[in-house]
Design an enzyme around this catalytic site. Sequence first.
Site, PDB file in Angstrom:
ATOM      1  N   CYS A 113       2.554  30.026  10.667  1.00  0.00           N
ATOM      2  CA  CYS A 113       1.100  29.832  10.583  1.00  0.00           C
ATOM      3  C   CYS A 113       0.382  29.936  11.927  1.00  0.00           C
ATOM      4  CB  CYS A 113       0.795  28.491   9.928  1.00  0.00           C
ATOM      5  SG  CYS A 113       1.299  28.406   8.193  1.00  0.00           S
ATOM      6  N   HIS A 128      -6.070  27.037  12.405  1.00  0.00           N
ATOM      7  CA  HIS A 128      -5.268  27.382  11.232  1.00  0.00           C
ATOM      8  C   HIS A 128      -5.748  26.521  10.074  1.00  0.00           C
ATOM      9  CE1 HIS A 128      -2.228  27.734   8.291  1.00  0.00           C
ATOM     10  NE2 HIS A 128      -1.621  26.599   8.593  1.00  0.00           N
ATOM     11  N   ASN A 187      -4.472  27.588   2.032  1.00  0.00           N
ATOM     12  CA  ASN A 187      -3.778  27.851   3.290  1.00  0.00           C
ATOM     13  C   ASN A 187      -3.204  29.272   3.230  1.00  0.00           C
ATOM     14  OD1 ASN A 187      -1.826  28.092   5.314  1.00  0.00           O
ATOM     15  ND2 ASN A 187      -1.025  26.028   5.048  1.00  0.00           N
TER      16      ASN A 187
END
Length: 334
Positions: free
Chosen positions: A117, A258, A288
Amino acid sequence: MLSQKRSIGILGVGKYVPSKLLSNDEVESGCGLAPGTIELKTGVKARYIAQKDETASELSAIACREALESAKVKPEQIGSLLACTFTADYVMPALACKVHQLIGTKNAAAFDLMANCTGFQVGLNVMSDRLTCDATQSHGLVLGAALQSRFVNWTDPESCMYFGDGFGAAVLGDVPSGYGFLAHDIFSNSSVYESVRIRGGGSSMPMRPENINDSPNYYEINGMEVWKQVVQYQPLVIKNALAKAGLSVSDVDFFIFHQANMNLIQYLMGKMRLPMEKTHANVSEIGNTAEASMAIALCEAVQLKKIKHGDVVVISGVGAGFTFGASVMRWWSP
């Protein structure tokens, strides 16, 4: 060939989010969670996933073409194409090589990078360093690609709450002195290596007929450990990057994080005593999107004119492993 010191910045951005909506109601009913649990715990209201016949490379190409158009750069001007991903079409070769074929970056080197990520931020660091050191390359293309819905066990309430698919890209090149990337910082804490993982398909657990349906082929997550890592180390990596640039948190005009969890983003902004107006969050709307999340959030913030010429912008992420990263830039908008 080493160049004289260049100022490298982001010239254009692009994104693509699939059209297939997967609602919280569908996810919660499939994994046995009570209605409203996902939004309460994560802030995620929905996510979008790729159709069964769509590939990571073709969806990545859409984001890359938009970034090239935004930057007014032709594919053949790209010297390096870097794909940040763990969800390439195949185990190998690299996703970047297939995207290279699809978008016509015929003069570019193409390779993948895995930092999970944090991938897009690490990719920006690597590409800006590459361009700074090689005067023969005028432009670079960094892609964040996450077709992770195929690695989510939608019956597992611990892991299925968070993730959606997405793709984002940025074109890098020369900007005037004083603009572009001012500093980067990356560090890792490998003591929690096992906290977020997908074991199936790796060399220690290759997929075979007898294990093709086993849970190791899907995400395994210790959500509490993720929270601990973010709150402990992400503020530190941001502070380190700003110190390298000779700046402090009060000098930053805008943050791109993020998009792991809305509650985490609110925590980070609160810890820095900053209003939410100084960041852009989309995790509530699209979930996400892993390596793509910072790229998509950056693209949206630029398109919404939340980031202005001359703004000091920090991009920061946390990825499985764990790897923490932050980049500081002064935004150039010709």
